[in-house]
Motif scaffolding. Structure first.
Motif, PDB file in Angstrom:
ATOM      1  N   TYR A 114     -17.089   5.575   3.502  1.00 51.26           N
ATOM      2  CA  TYR A 114     -15.676   5.681   3.155  1.00 51.26           C
ATOM      3  C   TYR A 114     -15.389   6.888   2.272  1.00 51.26           C
ATOM      4  N   ASP A 125      -0.675  -6.068   3.092  1.00 49.38           N
ATOM      5  CA  ASP A 125      -1.719  -6.982   2.635  1.00 49.38           C
ATOM      6  C   ASP A 125      -3.122  -6.411   2.816  1.00 49.38           C
ATOM      7  N   LEU A 126      -3.199  -5.157   3.254  1.00 50.82           N
ATOM      8  CA  LEU A 126      -4.490  -4.565   3.611  1.00 50.82           C
ATOM      9  C   LEU A 126      -5.142  -3.876   2.414  1.00 50.82           C
ATOM     10  N   ASP A 127      -6.471  -3.942   2.331  1.00 48.49           N
ATOM     11  CA  ASP A 127      -7.241  -3.198   1.340  1.00 48.49           C
ATOM     12  C   ASP A 127      -7.477  -1.792   1.887  1.00 48.49           C
ATOM     13  N   SER A 132      -8.842   0.701   0.714  1.00 51.99           N
ATOM     14  CA  SER A 132     -10.145   1.312   0.437  1.00 51.99           C
ATOM     15  C   SER A 132     -11.111   1.079   1.596  1.00 51.99           C
ATOM     16  N   LYS A 133     -10.777   0.188   2.502  1.00 52.23           N
ATOM     17  CA  LYS A 133     -11.606  -0.093   3.663  1.00 52.23           C
ATOM     18  C   LYS A 133     -10.983   0.453   4.949  1.00 52.23           C
ATOM     19  N   CYS A 134     -10.102   1.416   4.800  1.00 51.76           N
ATOM     20  CA  CYS A 134      -9.472   2.050   5.964  1.00 51.76           C
ATOM     21  C   CYS A 134     -10.024   3.460   6.177  1.00 51.76           C
TER      22      CYS A 134
END
Length: 297
Positions: free
Chosen positions: A9, A48-50, A52-54
């Motif tokens: 990431y 609602d998404l994190d 940092s994991k995209c």
């Protein structure tokens, strides 16, 4: 053929390589979608998404013999994508947000076509994130920088070569964030985010001066740049292309500038990144000329 399925990431000089390759090797990069596979249905929203994991990138891969001052040539041999993807609006992202609401749309892919409402159009798969590691601070894989990253250049598709500067030993190549389709600008912040695979050949060129990534298509060269403002990004692209043309064609800088005003392209890659993410991204290009030397390689 080596397969790369481990994700990172960030682009980092301290990253541990997941694979080692030699110049000319063919490698398959296996990628989850740019949203980490976390959004699958219309009732799931990006708020609602994190994040940092995209925008994860498969890799990094270490090119044996690559040293700072070299260049990696990534020939994109094939891209295949899953049977569905998603496109989402992102809160406060893009010029049209004030007239939109948060929404996710699952998009089915059938026989090479995307289905959206009552419109059916051919897919055009491309790689959104591709780059090599910086020699300074780490860069999140969702950001853009002078080694690549989240360029979101829709011309980075099957049949092109992406030329990337090497700034650390091994280069540390990584890529991800596939799109089945993405418009120039990607103004709402997403294209059709989709999982899939990219098969590439990676070549090493020694002692090649390159300040920004370059995309080579069948008929043109494009410098990919970014900046806190559009003006900064565009100026950087013009200056690098100016340098490359003058050196390859043997012209002085004035004639080169004149030529670029006659035979040049200015196109948007990604128009919704913030300054802290690397800013807006552009491609500044010129047509290939059959009887003139190549700009790179």
């Amino acid at each position: 053929m080596k397969e790369i399925s481990k994700w990172s990431y960030e682009f980092s000089k301290n990253a541990t390589p997941v694979e080692y390759i030699k110049s000319g090797e063919i490698v398959k990069f296996i990628m989850e979608d740019g949203l980490g596979g976390l959004i699958q249905t219309d009732d799931q929203l990006l708020k609602d998404l994190d994040f940092s994991k995209c925008n994860g990138a498969a890799g990094p891969v270490y090119m044996e013999g690559a040293e700072p001052g070299d260049v990696l040539a990534v020939d994109i041999l094939d891209i295949t994508v899953a049977d569905h993807g998603v496109v989402c609006t992102i809160e406060h992202v893009g010029p049209l947000w004030s007239s939109c609401e948060l929404r996710t749309r699952r998009v089915e892919i059938q026989d090479g076509y995307a289905l959206f409402n009552d419109v059916r159009f051919p897919i055009d798969p491309m790689i959104g994130v591709i780059g090599t590691a910086p020699d300074g601070e780490d860069v999140p894989s969702g950001h853009i920088f002078d080694g690549g990253g989240n360029m979101d250049n829709r011309k980075i598709r099957k049949g092109v070569t992406v030329w990337l500067p090497v700034r650390v030993p091994g280069g540390l190549l990584a890529m991800g964030d596939l799109h089945a389709n993405m418009a120039d600008g990607e103004h709402i912040g997403t294209g059709i985010e989709i999982a899939g695979e990219a098969v590439v050949r990676v070549r090493l060129l020694k002692n090649v001066e390159l300040h920004w990534p370059v995309t080579e298509t069948q008929d043109a060269w494009y410098v990919n740049t970014c900046g806190d403002t559009c003006d900064i990004a565009i100026e950087r692209g013009y200056k690098e292309l100016h340098r490359l043309i003058a050196k390859a064609y043997g012209w002085d800088m004035t004639d080169t500038a004149i030529y670029m005003s006659l035979q040049g392209y200015l196109e948007a890659n990604q128009a919704c990144l913030m300054a802290g993410d690397g800013g807006n991204t552009f491609r500044v290009g010129t047509p290939k000329v059959a009887d003139k030397p190549r700009l790179i390689g």
